[in-house]
Design an enzyme around this catalytic site. Sequence first.
Site, short mmCIF file in Angstrom:
data_model
loop_
_atom_site.label_atom_id
_atom_site.label_comp_id
_atom_site.label_asym_id
_atom_site.label_seq_id
_atom_site.Cartn_x
_atom_site.Cartn_y
_atom_site.Cartn_z
N VAL A 188 -21.86 75.32 85.52
CA VAL A 188 -21.20 76.62 85.45
C VAL A 188 -21.90 77.65 86.33
O VAL A 188 -21.28 78.35 87.13
CB VAL A 188 -21.15 77.13 83.99
CG1 VAL A 188 -20.57 78.54 83.93
CG2 VAL A 188 -20.32 76.18 83.13
N THR A 228 -19.98 79.12 76.01
CA THR A 228 -18.99 79.04 74.93
C THR A 228 -19.68 79.22 73.58
O THR A 228 -20.65 78.52 73.27
CB THR A 228 -18.26 77.69 74.96
OG1 THR A 228 -17.62 77.54 76.23
CG2 THR A 228 -17.22 77.61 73.86
N ASP A 235 -33.52 79.36 86.86
CA ASP A 235 -33.44 78.17 86.02
C ASP A 235 -34.86 77.73 85.71
O ASP A 235 -35.76 77.83 86.57
CB ASP A 235 -32.68 77.06 86.75
CG ASP A 235 -32.15 76.00 85.80
OD1 ASP A 235 -30.92 75.92 85.61
OD2 ASP A 235 -32.97 75.24 85.23
N THR A 242 -24.24 75.26 75.49
CA THR A 242 -24.21 75.47 74.04
C THR A 242 -23.71 74.20 73.37
O THR A 242 -22.51 74.07 73.08
CB THR A 242 -23.30 76.66 73.67
OG1 THR A 242 -22.08 76.58 74.42
CG2 THR A 242 -23.96 77.98 73.98
N CYS A 292 -17.09 70.54 76.59
CA CYS A 292 -16.14 71.56 76.10
C CYS A 292 -15.26 71.04 74.97
O CYS A 292 -15.42 71.44 73.83
CB CYS A 292 -15.26 72.05 77.25
SG CYS A 292 -16.13 73.14 78.41
N ARG A 329 -22.61 64.44 80.06
CA ARG A 329 -22.85 65.19 78.83
C ARG A 329 -21.82 64.83 77.77
O ARG A 329 -20.62 64.91 77.99
CB ARG A 329 -22.81 66.69 79.11
CG ARG A 329 -23.98 67.23 79.89
CD ARG A 329 -23.80 68.70 80.19
NE ARG A 329 -22.66 68.93 81.07
CZ ARG A 329 -22.21 70.14 81.38
NH1 ARG A 329 -22.77 71.22 80.87
NH2 ARG A 329 -21.18 70.27 82.20
N ARG A 364 -34.78 71.36 89.77
CA ARG A 364 -33.45 71.89 90.09
C ARG A 364 -33.56 73.00 91.13
O ARG A 364 -32.78 73.05 92.09
CB ARG A 364 -32.78 72.42 88.81
CG ARG A 364 -31.41 73.05 89.01
CD ARG A 364 -30.37 72.05 89.42
NE ARG A 364 -29.02 72.61 89.38
CZ ARG A 364 -27.98 72.09 90.01
NH1 ARG A 364 -28.12 70.99 90.74
NH2 ARG A 364 -26.78 72.65 89.93
#
Length: 427
Positions: free
Chosen positions: A14, A126, A32, A91, A266, A337, A37
């Site tokens: 995201v 979210t 981050d 989340t 999601c 994920r 990364r």
Amino acid sequence: MKKDKIAIIGLGYVGLPLARLFATKFSVVGFDINTDRISELMSGVDTTLEVDSQTLQSVLVSEDSDSNGLFCTNQLDEIKDCNYYIITVPTPVDKNNRPILTPLINASETVGAVLKKGDIVIYESTVYPGATEEDCVPVLEKASGLKFNTDFYAGYSPERINPGDKEHTVEKILKVTSGSTTEVGLKVDNLYKSVITAGTHLAPTIKVAEASKVIENSQRDINIAFVNELAKIFNILDINTHDVLKAAGTKWNFLAFKPGLVGGHCIGVDPYYLAQKAQENGYHPEIILAGRRLNDGMGDYVASEIVKCMIKKNIPVNRSKILVLGITFKENCPDVRNTKVVDLVNALKDYGANITIHDPWANEEEVNLEYGLKSSKSLPNEKFDAIVLTVSHSKFNELDFLSLKNKNAIIYDVKSFIDKNIVDGTL
């Protein structure tokens, strides 16, 4: 007046596309905690494959400045000059499907440590309705010593990133925005409107924006659960589910959902956030949780169907060799994920089968670290008692499925991707 400067907290699926987009018009600092990364991004490489190397390098700058561009760092001092902080951390839920707000709280503490008067903190992660103002804002106040809606402000603009989708990129997806005051809502809306070509929708409150996000995926989850249940029924009746859906889809208002393993960050997670909040307020959500139970059980169901197919062909299941094609949660994307393919693999292992996983997209180390499973990007040079296609990667179009079979073997297609004339079973 000083030009707006934006900090993006969390540079995953995201955060990075958003940071890249904002960097075309603003000075952006991507933050981050993952040192590796940061190193890969500053070298122009995105291993999530959401931003190609050329596009990423076109906005990268070698040091923090007030000029347009993206500078990535894990140093807190380098985000202190920003006046917008956008939090895009994950989340997830725990093993009991309870929301885990730890990454969100930690990110809020990080931002709170550098928060100044007049700053605006926007959340994209979210959450259930109320989390921004009830769970995150108190952390910002405590860490900063500032007062909410007097010294600093908040906004919420739910992420709508679709991993692996190169058509519906971040700027082409209409963005819901909101703010903790009317004036701040307009500021947040104008900020996103400056880069989102699809436009924005300013929600009246943060809670409305939070609720709008969490029901998007809950709605999809329930619809997929319905189709998964249809697949179970039609399997008993010896009717091809996809043929039924194709016929029903000829009506203009029929919703085009397909059965499958519902994972990802999601659809497989968001309904639990809404359910948690509902239960905390004394309401037990029946339809939402029923849909979740059905979808969460699809791995076991598909495994049992595969075993039935093998038994019908007199293939011993115990110690059988089964090739699973695909471990990511969706096609043409490296994201593993919350992939429900893992449920299928573990269920087949419980039957005593030996599992080989091939996925040309998945990061082998990540699969091993996250799930303790061995996945290979290379197709194994051997034959199997069962071939199970779980993810419809376009690269699998190149496979000769029959060449992977033992003399007596089955092919099971979860996605109705393979020529149905060579398939023994499908969802």
